[in-house]
Design a protein around this motif. Structure first.
Motif, PDB file in Angstrom:
ATOM      1  N   PHE A   1       0.847  -1.189   0.000  1.00 51.39           N
ATOM      2  CA  PHE A   1       0.000   0.000   0.000  1.00 51.39           C
ATOM      3  C   PHE A   1       0.882   1.239   0.000  1.00 51.39           C
ATOM      4  O   PHE A   1       1.879   1.323   0.710  1.00 51.39           O
ATOM      5  CB  PHE A   1      -0.904   0.006   1.238  1.00 51.39           C
ATOM      6  N   SER A   2       0.517   2.200  -0.817  1.00 49.84           N
ATOM      7  CA  SER A   2       1.231   3.466  -0.809  1.00 49.84           C
ATOM      8  C   SER A   2       0.232   4.593  -0.933  1.00 49.84           C
ATOM      9  O   SER A   2      -0.786   4.470  -1.608  1.00 49.84           O
ATOM     10  CB  SER A   2       2.269   3.535  -1.932  1.00 49.84           C
ATOM     11  N   MET A   3       0.516   5.670  -0.283  1.00 56.34           N
ATOM     12  CA  MET A   3      -0.362   6.845  -0.324  1.00 56.34           C
ATOM     13  C   MET A   3      -0.201   7.517  -1.674  1.00 56.34           C
ATOM     14  O   MET A   3       0.893   7.590  -2.223  1.00 56.34           O
ATOM     15  CB  MET A   3       0.015   7.828   0.803  1.00 56.34           C
ATOM     16  N   PRO A   4      -1.304   8.048  -2.221  1.00 57.88           N
ATOM     17  CA  PRO A   4      -1.184   8.782  -3.474  1.00 57.88           C
ATOM     18  C   PRO A   4      -0.352  10.045  -3.292  1.00 57.88           C
ATOM     19  O   PRO A   4      -0.403  10.673  -2.237  1.00 57.88           O
ATOM     20  CB  PRO A   4      -2.630   9.121  -3.851  1.00 57.88           C
ATOM     21  N   VAL A   5       0.396  10.372  -4.276  1.00 55.39           N
ATOM     22  CA  VAL A   5       1.261  11.559  -4.216  1.00 55.39           C
ATOM     23  C   VAL A   5       0.584  12.657  -5.048  1.00 55.39           C
ATOM     24  O   VAL A   5       0.228  12.443  -6.210  1.00 55.39           O
ATOM     25  CB  VAL A   5       2.669  11.250  -4.780  1.00 55.39           C
ATOM     26  N   HIS A   6       0.397  13.845  -4.422  1.00 60.57           N
ATOM     27  CA  HIS A   6      -0.187  14.987  -5.110  1.00 60.57           C
ATOM     28  C   HIS A   6       0.875  16.087  -5.190  1.00 60.57           C
ATOM     29  O   HIS A   6       1.492  16.432  -4.193  1.00 60.57           O
ATOM     30  CB  HIS A   6      -1.424  15.518  -4.364  1.00 60.57           C
ATOM     31  N   TYR A   7       1.063  16.578  -6.361  1.00 57.48           N
ATOM     32  CA  TYR A   7       2.022  17.658  -6.563  1.00 57.48           C
ATOM     33  C   TYR A   7       1.283  18.971  -6.735  1.00 57.48           C
ATOM     34  O   TYR A   7       0.318  19.055  -7.524  1.00 57.48           O
ATOM     35  CB  TYR A   7       2.892  17.390  -7.785  1.00 57.48           C
ATOM     36  N   ASN A   8       1.689  20.004  -6.023  1.00 57.35           N
ATOM     37  CA  ASN A   8       1.115  21.328  -6.173  1.00 57.35           C
ATOM     38  C   ASN A   8       1.850  22.074  -7.268  1.00 57.35           C
ATOM     39  O   ASN A   8       3.075  22.086  -7.306  1.00 57.35           O
ATOM     40  CB  ASN A   8       1.215  22.136  -4.880  1.00 57.35           C
ATOM     41  N   LYS A   9       1.090  22.679  -8.149  1.00 59.05           N
ATOM     42  CA  LYS A   9       1.728  23.429  -9.245  1.00 59.05           C
ATOM     43  C   LYS A   9       1.864  24.865  -8.882  1.00 59.05           C
ATOM     44  O   LYS A   9       1.169  25.464  -8.182  1.00 59.05           O
ATOM     45  CB  LYS A   9       0.920  23.292 -10.512  1.00 59.05           C
TER      46      LYS A   9
END
Length: 52
Positions: free
Chosen positions: A44-52
């Motif tokens: 299991f891995s947490m989703p990665v969100h990138y801020n632009k």
């Protein structure tokens, strides 16, 4: 030593011996093999969100 590199007359005797053993075993070769199969879940891995 690999059988393919045997020199005559050993190579011929080797193949004749194999043929004779197969013929004496009912003219068949039965191969019984077991392969271990390991099943696992993807970690299991947490989703990665990138801020632009």
């Amino acid at each position: 030593m690999e059988h393919i590199t045997l020199k005559e007359p050993y190579k011929t005797r080797f193949y004749e011996g194999i043929r004779e053993a197969v013929m004496n075993a009912g003219n068949q070769i039965k191969i019984i093999d077991t392969i271990a199969l390991y099943m696992t879940k993807k970690p299991f891995s947490m989703p990665v969100h990138y801020n632009k």
